[in-house]
Design a protein around this motif. Sequence first.
Motif, short mmCIF file in Angstrom:
data_model
loop_
_atom_site.label_atom_id
_atom_site.label_comp_id
_atom_site.label_asym_id
_atom_site.label_seq_id
_atom_site.Cartn_x
_atom_site.Cartn_y
_atom_site.Cartn_z
N GLY A 18 0.80 -1.23 0.00
CA GLY A 18 0.00 0.00 0.00
C GLY A 18 0.83 1.27 0.00
O GLY A 18 2.07 1.24 0.08
N ILE A 19 0.11 2.38 -0.08
CA ILE A 19 0.71 3.72 -0.13
C ILE A 19 0.36 4.46 1.16
O ILE A 19 -0.81 4.47 1.58
N ILE A 20 1.36 5.09 1.76
CA ILE A 20 1.12 5.89 2.96
C ILE A 20 1.50 7.34 2.70
O ILE A 20 2.29 7.64 1.81
N LEU A 21 0.92 8.23 3.50
CA LEU A 21 1.34 9.63 3.57
C LEU A 21 1.92 9.80 4.97
O LEU A 21 1.29 9.38 5.96
N TYR A 22 3.08 10.42 5.08
CA TYR A 22 3.75 10.50 6.38
C TYR A 22 4.67 11.71 6.47
O TYR A 22 5.17 12.20 5.46
N PRO A 23 4.89 12.20 7.71
CA PRO A 23 5.82 13.32 7.88
C PRO A 23 7.26 12.80 7.80
O PRO A 23 7.55 11.71 8.27
N THR A 24 8.11 13.59 7.18
CA THR A 24 9.51 13.20 7.04
C THR A 24 10.41 14.25 7.68
O THR A 24 9.93 15.16 8.35
N ASP A 25 11.69 14.13 7.43
CA ASP A 25 12.66 15.11 7.91
C ASP A 25 12.59 16.40 7.09
O ASP A 25 13.28 17.37 7.39
N THR A 26 11.77 16.41 6.05
CA THR A 26 11.58 17.62 5.22
C THR A 26 10.07 17.88 5.15
O THR A 26 9.46 18.19 6.16
N VAL A 27 9.48 17.75 3.99
CA VAL A 27 8.03 17.95 3.80
C VAL A 27 7.30 16.63 4.01
O VAL A 27 7.92 15.59 4.20
N VAL A 84 24.21 19.97 7.42
CA VAL A 84 23.49 20.49 8.58
C VAL A 84 22.00 20.18 8.42
O VAL A 84 21.32 19.80 9.37
N ASP A 85 21.51 20.34 7.20
CA ASP A 85 20.10 20.08 6.89
C ASP A 85 20.01 18.77 6.10
O ASP A 85 21.01 18.26 5.59
N PRO A 86 18.78 18.21 5.98
CA PRO A 86 18.62 16.97 5.22
C PRO A 86 19.19 17.06 3.80
O PRO A 86 18.94 18.03 3.09
N MET A 87 19.99 16.05 3.45
CA MET A 87 20.62 16.01 2.13
C MET A 87 20.33 14.68 1.46
O MET A 87 20.53 13.62 2.04
N THR A 88 19.87 14.77 0.23
CA THR A 88 19.65 13.59 -0.61
C THR A 88 20.84 13.47 -1.54
O THR A 88 21.27 14.47 -2.13
N ILE A 89 21.37 12.26 -1.64
CA ILE A 89 22.52 12.03 -2.52
C ILE A 89 22.12 11.06 -3.62
O ILE A 89 21.54 10.00 -3.34
N ILE A 90 22.40 11.44 -4.86
CA ILE A 90 22.15 10.57 -6.00
C ILE A 90 23.43 9.77 -6.24
O ILE A 90 24.49 10.33 -6.50
N LEU A 91 23.28 8.45 -6.13
CA LEU A 91 24.42 7.55 -6.24
C LEU A 91 24.25 6.59 -7.40
O LEU A 91 23.14 6.14 -7.68
N ASP A 92 25.34 6.26 -8.05
CA ASP A 92 25.33 5.28 -9.14
C ASP A 92 25.28 3.87 -8.59
O ASP A 92 25.63 3.63 -7.43
N GLY A 93 24.86 2.94 -9.42
CA GLY A 93 24.92 1.52 -9.06
C GLY A 93 23.82 1.05 -8.13
O GLY A 93 24.08 0.28 -7.20
N ALA A 94 22.59 1.50 -8.36
CA ALA A 94 21.46 1.08 -7.52
C ALA A 94 21.22 -0.42 -7.66
O ALA A 94 21.29 -0.97 -8.77
N PRO A 172 12.08 21.11 1.09
CA PRO A 172 12.67 19.88 0.58
C PRO A 172 14.16 19.82 0.89
O PRO A 172 14.79 20.83 1.19
N SER A 173 14.72 18.63 0.81
CA SER A 173 16.15 18.45 1.06
C SER A 173 16.97 19.06 -0.07
O SER A 173 16.46 19.28 -1.18
N SER A 174 18.23 19.28 0.23
CA SER A 174 19.16 19.59 -0.86
C SER A 174 19.41 18.27 -1.59
O SER A 174 19.24 17.19 -1.02
N THR A 185 27.79 17.33 -8.19
CA THR A 185 26.94 18.31 -8.84
C THR A 185 25.77 18.63 -7.91
O THR A 185 25.06 17.72 -7.48
N ILE A 186 25.57 19.90 -7.63
CA ILE A 186 24.44 20.31 -6.79
C ILE A 186 23.22 20.42 -7.68
O ILE A 186 23.19 21.23 -8.61
N ILE A 187 22.18 19.61 -7.40
CA ILE A 187 20.95 19.61 -8.16
C ILE A 187 19.95 20.59 -7.57
O ILE A 187 19.27 21.32 -8.26
N ARG A 188 19.87 20.59 -6.22
CA ARG A 188 18.95 21.52 -5.52
C ARG A 188 19.59 21.92 -4.20
O ARG A 188 20.06 21.07 -3.46
#
Length: 189
Positions: A18-27, A84-94, A172-174, A185-188
Amino acid sequence: MTQEEDIRNAVRVLREGGIILYPTDTVWGIGCDATNPEAVAKVYKMKQRDDSKALICLVDSDARLQRYVRQVPPVAWDLLDAAVDPMTIILDGAVNLAPNLIANDGSIAMRITREPFSHELCYRFQKALVSTSVNISGEPAAQNYCDIAPELLEQADYVCFARRQEHKPHKPSSIVKLGQDGQVTIIRK
């Protein structure tokens, strides 16, 4: 409802696809089991988002992050430690994720959450959790529960009770992409 009951209910729904809606470390986030392609497809449909645009995954720890990426480069740990704030990292090789969650180039966007509710949710679920903002693609993200569009509330299989009364700004996170050559590369911001 206690936080324990809330998390137990959310985990049950996640395990059932199923799908949930939930509070996170960002939005607020739309979440599902990041290893379940049918659940991931439901999230794309709910957001009215093209599935060529990858989604972010949340995990609770460094060890869990390493289950979903072939090789986490040392610079990723340095960036996460310095953030310092939430950071999302895009990594290769998922690896070990739903194929429709992985970007065409084989990368995945991951974030380790330290916020108490989403951290405990990820810990109890024991898998990566999709975490995309609660909104129709192109519309503003729901910073708080009160910002969630009624049609999205109706489409979710479970809406967490945690932090529903909160009314404060969230962002949202960086997002940082790490290339195989070590390029950052900084995306956001």
